[in-house]
Scaffold this active site. Structure first.
Site, PDB file in Angstrom:
ATOM      1  N   TRP A 153      -3.299  -2.660  -1.316  1.00  0.00           N
ATOM      2  CA  TRP A 153      -2.898  -4.011  -1.715  1.00  0.00           C
ATOM      3  C   TRP A 153      -3.615  -4.937  -0.740  1.00  0.00           C
ATOM      4  O   TRP A 153      -3.283  -4.964   0.444  1.00  0.00           O
ATOM      5  CB  TRP A 153      -1.386  -4.121  -1.596  1.00  0.00           C
ATOM      6  CG  TRP A 153      -0.768  -5.315  -2.231  1.00  0.00           C
ATOM      7  CD1 TRP A 153      -0.492  -5.491  -3.555  1.00  0.00           C
ATOM      8  CD2 TRP A 153      -0.276  -6.494  -1.577  1.00  0.00           C
ATOM      9  NE1 TRP A 153       0.123  -6.705  -3.757  1.00  0.00           N
ATOM     10  CE2 TRP A 153       0.266  -7.334  -2.561  1.00  0.00           C
ATOM     11  CE3 TRP A 153      -0.243  -6.917  -0.247  1.00  0.00           C
ATOM     12  CZ2 TRP A 153       0.835  -8.571  -2.262  1.00  0.00           C
ATOM     13  CZ3 TRP A 153       0.312  -8.141   0.054  1.00  0.00           C
ATOM     14  CH2 TRP A 153       0.841  -8.965  -0.960  1.00  0.00           C
ATOM     15  N   GLU A 169      18.841 -16.192  -8.888  1.00  0.00           N
ATOM     16  CA  GLU A 169      18.355 -14.850  -9.222  1.00  0.00           C
ATOM     17  C   GLU A 169      17.739 -14.837 -10.629  1.00  0.00           C
ATOM     18  O   GLU A 169      16.700 -14.222 -10.854  1.00  0.00           O
ATOM     19  CB  GLU A 169      19.510 -13.843  -9.098  1.00  0.00           C
ATOM     20  CG  GLU A 169      19.185 -12.410  -9.480  1.00  0.00           C
ATOM     21  CD  GLU A 169      18.052 -11.788  -8.681  1.00  0.00           C
ATOM     22  OE1 GLU A 169      17.602 -12.360  -7.676  1.00  0.00           O
ATOM     23  OE2 GLU A 169      17.579 -10.716  -9.109  1.00  0.00           O
ATOM     24  N   LYS A 187       6.484  -3.918  -4.489  1.00  0.00           N
ATOM     25  CA  LYS A 187       7.891  -3.531  -4.492  1.00  0.00           C
ATOM     26  C   LYS A 187       8.499  -3.650  -3.107  1.00  0.00           C
ATOM     27  O   LYS A 187       9.597  -4.141  -2.931  1.00  0.00           O
ATOM     28  CB  LYS A 187       8.017  -2.093  -5.003  1.00  0.00           C
ATOM     29  CG  LYS A 187       9.452  -1.585  -5.063  1.00  0.00           C
ATOM     30  CD  LYS A 187      10.233  -2.331  -6.119  1.00  0.00           C
ATOM     31  CE  LYS A 187      11.697  -1.977  -6.135  1.00  0.00           C
ATOM     32  NZ  LYS A 187      12.489  -2.984  -6.853  1.00  0.00           N
ATOM     33  N   ARG A 205       4.781   0.229  -6.190  1.00  0.00           N
ATOM     34  CA  ARG A 205       4.777  -0.602  -4.988  1.00  0.00           C
ATOM     35  C   ARG A 205       3.795  -1.768  -5.102  1.00  0.00           C
ATOM     36  O   ARG A 205       3.857  -2.698  -4.309  1.00  0.00           O
ATOM     37  CB  ARG A 205       4.420   0.254  -3.763  1.00  0.00           C
ATOM     38  CG  ARG A 205       5.466   1.289  -3.439  1.00  0.00           C
ATOM     39  CD  ARG A 205       4.939   2.308  -2.450  1.00  0.00           C
ATOM     40  NE  ARG A 205       4.662   1.722  -1.153  1.00  0.00           N
ATOM     41  CZ  ARG A 205       5.475   1.799  -0.116  1.00  0.00           C
ATOM     42  NH1 ARG A 205       6.608   2.439  -0.221  1.00  0.00           N
ATOM     43  NH2 ARG A 205       5.157   1.263   1.041  1.00  0.00           N
ATOM     44  N   LYS A 248      13.850 -13.905 -11.398  1.00  0.00           N
ATOM     45  CA  LYS A 248      13.456 -12.850 -12.354  1.00  0.00           C
ATOM     46  C   LYS A 248      12.449 -13.399 -13.360  1.00  0.00           C
ATOM     47  O   LYS A 248      11.440 -12.781 -13.634  1.00  0.00           O
ATOM     48  CB  LYS A 248      14.660 -12.309 -13.126  1.00  0.00           C
ATOM     49  CG  LYS A 248      15.616 -11.409 -12.410  1.00  0.00           C
ATOM     50  CD  LYS A 248      15.110 -10.027 -12.077  1.00  0.00           C
ATOM     51  CE  LYS A 248      14.427 -10.025 -10.735  1.00  0.00           C
ATOM     52  NZ  LYS A 248      15.235  -9.827  -9.580  1.00  0.00           N
ATOM     53  N   ASN A 278      -1.526   1.893   6.125  1.00  0.00           N
ATOM     54  CA  ASN A 278      -0.664   0.810   5.612  1.00  0.00           C
ATOM     55  C   ASN A 278      -0.331  -0.100   6.781  1.00  0.00           C
ATOM     56  O   ASN A 278      -0.109   0.385   7.883  1.00  0.00           O
ATOM     57  CB  ASN A 278       0.661   1.363   5.079  1.00  0.00           C
ATOM     58  CG  ASN A 278       0.503   2.053   3.749  1.00  0.00           C
ATOM     59  OD1 ASN A 278      -0.592   2.101   3.198  1.00  0.00           O
ATOM     60  ND2 ASN A 278       1.595   2.586   3.251  1.00  0.00           N
ATOM     61  N   GLY A 279      -0.227  -1.410   6.512  1.00  0.00           N
ATOM     62  CA  GLY A 279       0.141  -2.337   7.583  1.00  0.00           C
ATOM     63  C   GLY A 279      -1.001  -3.274   7.905  1.00  0.00           C
ATOM     64  O   GLY A 279      -1.967  -3.386   7.136  1.00  0.00           O
ATOM     65  N   CYS A 303       0.820  -1.217   0.000  1.00  0.00           N
ATOM     66  CA  CYS A 303       0.000   0.000   0.000  1.00  0.00           C
ATOM     67  C   CYS A 303       0.854   1.268   0.000  1.00  0.00           C
ATOM     68  O   CYS A 303       1.991   1.256   0.459  1.00  0.00           O
ATOM     69  CB  CYS A 303      -0.871   0.038   1.247  1.00  0.00           C
ATOM     70  SG  CYS A 303      -1.766  -1.465   1.561  1.00  0.00           S
ATOM     71  N   HIS A 332      20.080 -35.867  -8.539  1.00  0.00           N
ATOM     72  CA  HIS A 332      19.383 -36.228  -7.297  1.00  0.00           C
ATOM     73  C   HIS A 332      17.893 -35.917  -7.387  1.00  0.00           C
ATOM     74  O   HIS A 332      17.218 -35.842  -6.365  1.00  0.00           O
ATOM     75  CB  HIS A 332      20.025 -35.509  -6.110  1.00  0.00           C
ATOM     76  CG  HIS A 332      21.473 -35.863  -5.930  1.00  0.00           C
ATOM     77  ND1 HIS A 332      21.870 -37.088  -5.458  1.00  0.00           N
ATOM     78  CD2 HIS A 332      22.601 -35.182  -6.211  1.00  0.00           C
ATOM     79  CE1 HIS A 332      23.197 -37.139  -5.443  1.00  0.00           C
ATOM     80  NE2 HIS A 332      23.663 -35.995  -5.892  1.00  0.00           N
ATOM     81  N   GLU A 334       9.033 -14.190 -11.781  1.00  0.00           N
ATOM     82  CA  GLU A 334       8.399 -12.964 -11.297  1.00  0.00           C
ATOM     83  C   GLU A 334       7.681 -12.191 -12.406  1.00  0.00           C
ATOM     84  O   GLU A 334       6.555 -11.748 -12.225  1.00  0.00           O
ATOM     85  CB  GLU A 334       9.543 -12.095 -10.756  1.00  0.00           C
ATOM     86  CG  GLU A 334       9.241 -11.252  -9.580  1.00  0.00           C
ATOM     87  CD  GLU A 334      10.485 -10.529  -9.070  1.00  0.00           C
ATOM     88  OE1 GLU A 334      11.608 -10.693  -9.604  1.00  0.00           O
ATOM     89  OE2 GLU A 334      10.317  -9.787  -8.106  1.00  0.00           O
TER      90      GLU A 334
HETATM   91  C1  AGP Z   1      12.943  -9.265  -6.393  1.00  0.00           C
HETATM   92  O1  AGP Z   1      12.894  -8.912  -7.713  1.00  0.00           O
HETATM   93  C2  AGP Z   1      11.887  -8.726  -5.511  1.00  0.00           C
HETATM   94  N1  AGP Z   1      11.610  -7.364  -5.689  1.00  0.00           N
HETATM   95  C3  AGP Z   1      11.991  -9.197  -4.060  1.00  0.00           C
HETATM   96  O2  AGP Z   1      12.430 -10.513  -4.018  1.00  0.00           O
HETATM   97  C4  AGP Z   1      12.859  -8.317  -3.128  1.00  0.00           C
HETATM   98  O3  AGP Z   1      14.212  -8.484  -3.416  1.00  0.00           O
HETATM   99  C5  AGP Z   1      12.540  -8.708  -1.663  1.00  0.00           C
HETATM  100  O4  AGP Z   1      11.192  -8.442  -1.411  1.00  0.00           O
HETATM  101  C6  AGP Z   1      13.411  -7.983  -0.668  1.00  0.00           C
HETATM  102  O5  AGP Z   1      13.230  -6.610  -0.710  1.00  0.00           O
HETATM  103  P1  AGP Z   1      14.251  -5.624  -0.031  1.00  0.00           P
HETATM  104  O6  AGP Z   1      15.565  -5.792  -0.722  1.00  0.00           O
HETATM  105  O7  AGP Z   1      13.661  -4.261  -0.249  1.00  0.00           O
HETATM  106  O8  AGP Z   1      14.347  -5.985   1.426  1.00  0.00           O
END
Ligand code: AGP
Length: 609
Positions: free
Chosen positions: A75, A482, A604, A27, A486, A99-100, A2, A505, A489
């Site tokens: 969100w 990673e 985000k 976000r 990506k 938010n929260g 949010c 394995h 995601e």
């Molecule tokens: C990765 O592309 C994501 N945005 C996510 O995994 C992100 O790295 C994770 O939420 C951690 O966020 P931060 O680095 O802001 O703590």
């Protein structure tokens, strides 16, 4: 997650609120809303499911105007995405955005129902609105009502409140969810992220845990959890107003991939001497602390965790014990704390709820000192850690982390070097080689970026696939992780990463011509082992896509495509081999037509657990 924007001004604030919400879109959210009060105490509220542009259209058709206003992108956590559940929520004259997560919302809901309150939404936020409405009856001011209300809330909140009877002020409270106050001339603002307020101010005050504040056009009064007036540092932000613009690029993600040479140059700037990493870059007392470091505990989530996995290899190669753990696991188990263990959080946003909770827990557990590797100045992690090393990647808007990751790796390599030298675990020659490699990074990344067209061609092979495998060994295993993160995601293709030695394995059973297998193969001492793993895939009809050093003598052929990279030194290979994987996931997502910058279901900055 949010987003919040609020403003108190003489002019109509609705455009400020809309612009602020647009800048928070990255976000992640599913609905948006705003409320404004004019000087005759007339309140207008608009809420819409979907994009902020839909809220803006609604505002154009049914204009609401006023000098005091609050706005929100939601969100969904409690209750489906719907207009009814969108913020702001109201109770009589009280209007709230939040938010929260309020953890005791069910108990409070029952109590408030008993007092005659009727709930219109399924959200936990509506509880705050009714609670403040109730407390307002016995309070002199709105601020006092808020102070009474927050003592009854369990959980996390960054919340902003208006009262129709007090049209020239907003009050705010922060506990576990960030809020920043922006100071203007004759008008003041609040937001969950300074990015939202950059068009109107560059002067910010971050609220600390437990703070509440009263904001009018010409005054900001902040109080701590005990109700005492406090001053919070006024920061002049050097973030560029244009930080939220895509420029010539089609997506923020692509812009951020291409910004990596510059971002890494900023990470390094002023922190390297001719042949040394400047230890003081980690804090004025870093040298003294690093000389005592016996072990390192790295904590992070998602992409930042993958950076930590690479750094563990770097540390342990030099004989410095290092563990790396996902924050959400660490915070709920009893971890062994080695003697003189430095606790390091890695976080782009500095606000990730699990990482922040782990940091707070670590302080009670006897870790030696804490350090955060972070990209957002003034964020919670920066303020609550003993030392902070800013990655200086610039605002990262795309949900999929790119330049934040490679700048984290750069920062971590500097940290490893600084600690290893302080502990006598690295020779001067080794340090000098690393410094020279680091200096060459921006140029080397530019060269890798030239692969863009080759990778665009390759991406066609992935677009109709449902699954994929990413393989690597040593420091390249986390880079495979990673790459897989990506791809899943932003293209929604199921992608799994394996340490290549694990193939037989289990995952080998999955191999067929429909399963593209991406291999990260620099020219290091594990290359021969990796070649055997590739043979295992090939023998079973798997399709290999190998990112390899051009000297690795890997030949393309039936079932094998080789994408050659230049000669790259071992230490910086993880940073450079990341780039083609970022480009691959971007191009695949582009063909699939997904929302590259705001992938479904993701946010985000994950500020709730
Ligand atoms: C990765 O592309 C994501 N945005 C996510 O995994 C992100 O790295 C994770 O939420 C951690 O966020 P931060 O680095 O802001 O703590």
């Amino acid at each position: 997650m949010c987003g919040i924007v609020g403003a108190v001004a003489q002019r109509d604030v609705a455009p400020i609120l809309i612009e602020g919400l647009k800048r928070l879109e990255y976000r992640g959210y599913d609905s948006a809303g705003l409320a404004v009060i004019d000087r005759h105490s007339v309140l207008g509220r608009l809420r819409r499911i979907g994009k902020v542009s839909q809220l803006e259209d609604a505002l154009n058709h049914e204009p609401v105007r006023g000098g005091t206003g609050i706005a929100h992108t939601r969100w969904a956590t409690h209750g489906e995405p719907s207009e009814r559940n969108a913020h702001p929520h109201m109770s009589g004259d009280i209007t709230v955005v939040h938010n929260g997560i309020i953890e005791n919302h069910e108990e409070l809901r029952a109590e408030l129902r008993g007092k005659g309150y009727v709930f219109e939404s399924e959200t936990d936020t509506e509880v705050i609105a009714h609670l403040i409405h109730h407390e307002r009856k016995s309070s002199e001011t709105l601020l006092e009502a808020l102070q009474k209300a927050v003592t009854q809330l369990d959980g996390a909140y960054g919340t902003v409140i208006m009262d129709r009877n007090d049209p020239d002020l907003i009050v705010v409270a922060r506990s576990g969810s960030p809020l920043v106050i922006g100071q203007g001339i004759g008008e003041n603002y609040v937001g969950s992220d300074q990015l939202a307020l950059l068009p109107v101010t560059h002067r910010f005050q971050y609220l600390e845990e437990g703070d509440v504040a009263e904001i009018t056009r010409d005054k900001v009064s902040i109080f701590n959890f005990a109700g005492e007036p406090v001053e919070r540092e006024l920061i002049d932000s050097d973030l560029d107003h244009q930080a939220g613009d895509k420029g010539e690029f089609r997506h923020f993600m692509l812009k951020e991939i291409f910004e990596q040479p510059q971002a890494i140059a900023s990470t390094l700037e002023g922190r390297l001497t001719d042949s040394h990493v400047a230890v003081e870059a980690f804090g004025h007392n870093a040298r003294e602390i690093f000389e005592k470091v016996g072990a390192v505990q790295l904590i992070a989530c998602g992409t930042s965790y993958n950076a930590g996995m690479v750094a563990r290899n770097w540390f342990e190669d030099l004989g410095i014990p290092c563990r790396v753990e996902i924050a959400s696991e660490f915070r709920y188990r009893r971890a062994f704390v080695p003697d003189n263990c430095l606790f390091v959080t890695i976080t782009q946003s500095g606000e990730t709820a699990d990482t922040l909770a782990a940091l707070r827990l670590a302080k009670e557990q006897g870790f030696m000192n804490s350090l955060t590797i972070c990209n957002v100045p003034g964020s919670s992690m920066v303020r609550e850690s003993d030392m902070a090393f800013m990655t200086r990647a610039g605002a990262e808007i795309g949900v999929a982390s790119t330049k934040a990751f490679t700048t984290q790796l750069t920062a971590l390599l500097m940290l490893v070097t600084a600690i290893a030298r302080s502990r006598g675990r690295m020779t001067e020659e080794q340090e000098s080689q690393i410094v020279s490699d680091l200096r060459g990074l921006p140029h080397a990344i530019n060269e890798v970026l030239e692969l863009k067209d080759t990778i665009t061609e390759l991406s066609e092979d992935f677009a109709d696939k449902h699954h994929s495998l990413f393989l690597g060994r040593g420091t390249m295993y986390p880079i495979a992780m990673e790459g897989a993160l990506k791809l899943k995601e932003i293209s929604y293709i199921h992608a799994e990463a394996y340490a290549a030695g694990e193939l037989k394995h289990g995952p080998l059973a999955l191999i067929d011509s429909d399963m593209p297998v991406v291999v990260v193969a620099p020219n290091n001492e594990l290359l021969e082992k990796l070649k055997s793993n590739m043979e295992e895939v090939r023998a079973r009809g798997g399709q290999l896509y190998v990112f390899a050093d051009r000297h690795a003598r890997l030949v393309a052929g039936e079932g094998v495509k080789v994408i050659p990279l230049g000669e790259i030194s071992d230490q910086i290979a993880p940073i450079l081999y990341t780039i083609p994987l970022q480009l691959l996931s971007y191009d695949v997502a582009l063909i699939k037509g997904t929302d590259v910058d705001q992938p479904r279901n993701l946010a985000k900055s994950v500020t709730v657990e």
